[in-house]
Write a protein that holds these residues in place. Structure first.
Motif, PDB file in Angstrom:
ATOM      1  N   ARG A 163      -0.067  27.300  49.217  1.00  0.00           N
ATOM      2  CA  ARG A 163      -0.690  27.852  50.154  1.00  0.00           C
ATOM      3  C   ARG A 163       0.074  28.019  51.312  1.00  0.00           C
ATOM      4  NH1 ARG A 163      -5.078  24.938  47.814  1.00  0.00           N
ATOM      5  NH2 ARG A 163      -6.505  26.309  46.913  1.00  0.00           N
ATOM      6  N   LEU A 164       0.021  29.474  51.949  1.00  0.00           N
ATOM      7  CA  LEU A 164       0.840  29.597  53.180  1.00  0.00           C
ATOM      8  C   LEU A 164       0.393  30.979  53.692  1.00  0.00           C
ATOM      9  CD1 LEU A 164       3.607  31.883  52.598  1.00  0.00           C
ATOM     10  CD2 LEU A 164       3.945  29.941  51.277  1.00  0.00           C
ATOM     11  N   ASP A 165       0.374  31.173  55.020  1.00  0.00           N
ATOM     12  CA  ASP A 165       0.049  31.821  55.820  1.00  0.00           C
ATOM     13  C   ASP A 165       0.937  33.413  55.353  1.00  0.00           C
ATOM     14  OD1 ASP A 165      -0.698  34.209  57.449  1.00  0.00           O
ATOM     15  OD2 ASP A 165      -0.330  32.726  59.400  1.00  0.00           O
ATOM     16  N   LEU A 166       0.078  34.406  54.507  1.00  0.00           N
ATOM     17  CA  LEU A 166       0.896  35.628  54.259  1.00  0.00           C
ATOM     18  C   LEU A 166       0.267  36.914  54.968  1.00  0.00           C
ATOM     19  CD1 LEU A 166       0.160  35.036  50.388  1.00  0.00           C
ATOM     20  CD2 LEU A 166       2.195  34.880  51.637  1.00  0.00           C
ATOM     21  N   ILE A 167      -0.603  36.750  56.089  1.00  0.00           N
ATOM     22  CA  ILE A 167      -0.924  37.727  56.722  1.00  0.00           C
ATOM     23  C   ILE A 167      -0.633  37.720  58.319  1.00  0.00           C
ATOM     24  CG2 ILE A 167      -2.783  38.330  55.064  1.00  0.00           C
ATOM     25  CD1 ILE A 167      -4.713  36.643  57.530  1.00  0.00           C
ATOM     26  N   THR A 168      -0.334  36.611  58.944  1.00  0.00           N
ATOM     27  CA  THR A 168      -0.058  36.804  60.264  1.00  0.00           C
ATOM     28  C   THR A 168       1.315  37.054  60.427  1.00  0.00           C
ATOM     29  OG1 THR A 168      -1.645  35.144  60.751  1.00  0.00           O
ATOM     30  CG2 THR A 168       0.036  35.395  62.425  1.00  0.00           C
ATOM     31  N   LYS A 169       1.572  38.425  61.151  1.00  0.00           N
ATOM     32  CA  LYS A 169       2.874  38.877  61.227  1.00  0.00           C
ATOM     33  C   LYS A 169       4.223  37.953  61.888  1.00  0.00           C
ATOM     34  CE  LYS A 169       5.703  42.849  63.037  1.00  0.00           C
ATOM     35  NZ  LYS A 169       5.504  43.936  63.707  1.00  0.00           N
ATOM     36  N   GLU A 170       3.511  37.011  63.016  1.00  0.00           N
ATOM     37  CA  GLU A 170       4.443  36.183  63.454  1.00  0.00           C
ATOM     38  C   GLU A 170       4.986  35.018  62.405  1.00  0.00           C
ATOM     39  OE1 GLU A 170       2.424  38.545  65.983  1.00  0.00           O
ATOM     40  OE2 GLU A 170       1.397  36.867  64.818  1.00  0.00           O
ATOM     41  N   ALA A 171       4.129  34.690  61.501  1.00  0.00           N
ATOM     42  CA  ALA A 171       4.486  33.756  60.411  1.00  0.00           C
ATOM     43  C   ALA A 171       5.344  34.198  59.323  1.00  0.00           C
ATOM     44  CB  ALA A 171       3.148  33.090  59.788  1.00  0.00           C
ATOM     45  N   GLN A 172       5.602  35.172  59.405  1.00  0.00           N
ATOM     46  CA  GLN A 172       6.471  35.663  58.175  1.00  0.00           C
ATOM     47  C   GLN A 172       8.103  35.599  58.411  1.00  0.00           C
ATOM     48  OE1 GLN A 172       4.829  36.424  55.631  1.00  0.00           O
ATOM     49  NE2 GLN A 172       3.212  35.933  57.000  1.00  0.00           N
TER      50      GLN A 172
END
Length: 118
Positions: A9-18
């Protein structure tokens, strides 16, 4: 040996996290090396990444677009591994490079009915 599902699982939606394309390339190399290490121990069964789009089916034939990542922790993919027990499966999973990301997690679950004696 038992079969275990390792859910990443990971953050797929927060732009800064990509990650940047360069970072993504490095992460993919680390991931491939990690899976390769499990395969070298003859404990890798299979796995894949998941697309972010799909459909959700609910009772009474209700079908909606989705699943939509409404939380920062979305399922990005999974692998299936062989291990003696949950502790060994966790030992293999805890070195997953996904865990280098802030807020990411890995879940380990035994696949029901897949116990083998070899």
């Amino acid at each position: 040996m038992n079969e275990y599902l390792v859910i990443m699982r990971l953050d797929l939606i927060t732009k800064e996290a990509q990650p940047s394309p360069e970072q993504l390339e490095g992460y993919m190399k680390m991931y491939q090396d990690w899976v390769g290490g499990i395969a070298a121990q003859n404990k890798f069964i299979g796995g894949t990444g998941l697309a972010t789009e799909g459909k959700v089916i609910k009772p009474n034939n209700v079908i909606t677009d989705g699943p939509f990542a409404e939380v920062k922790e979305s399922i990005a993919g999974f692998i299936t591994i062989k291990a003696r027990d949950l502790e060994e499966a966790v030992s293999l999973a805890k070195t997953c490079p996904i865990l280098f990301g802030e807020g990411n997690s890995v879940e380990v679950r035994q696949v029901s009915g897949r116990h083998q004696d070899n």
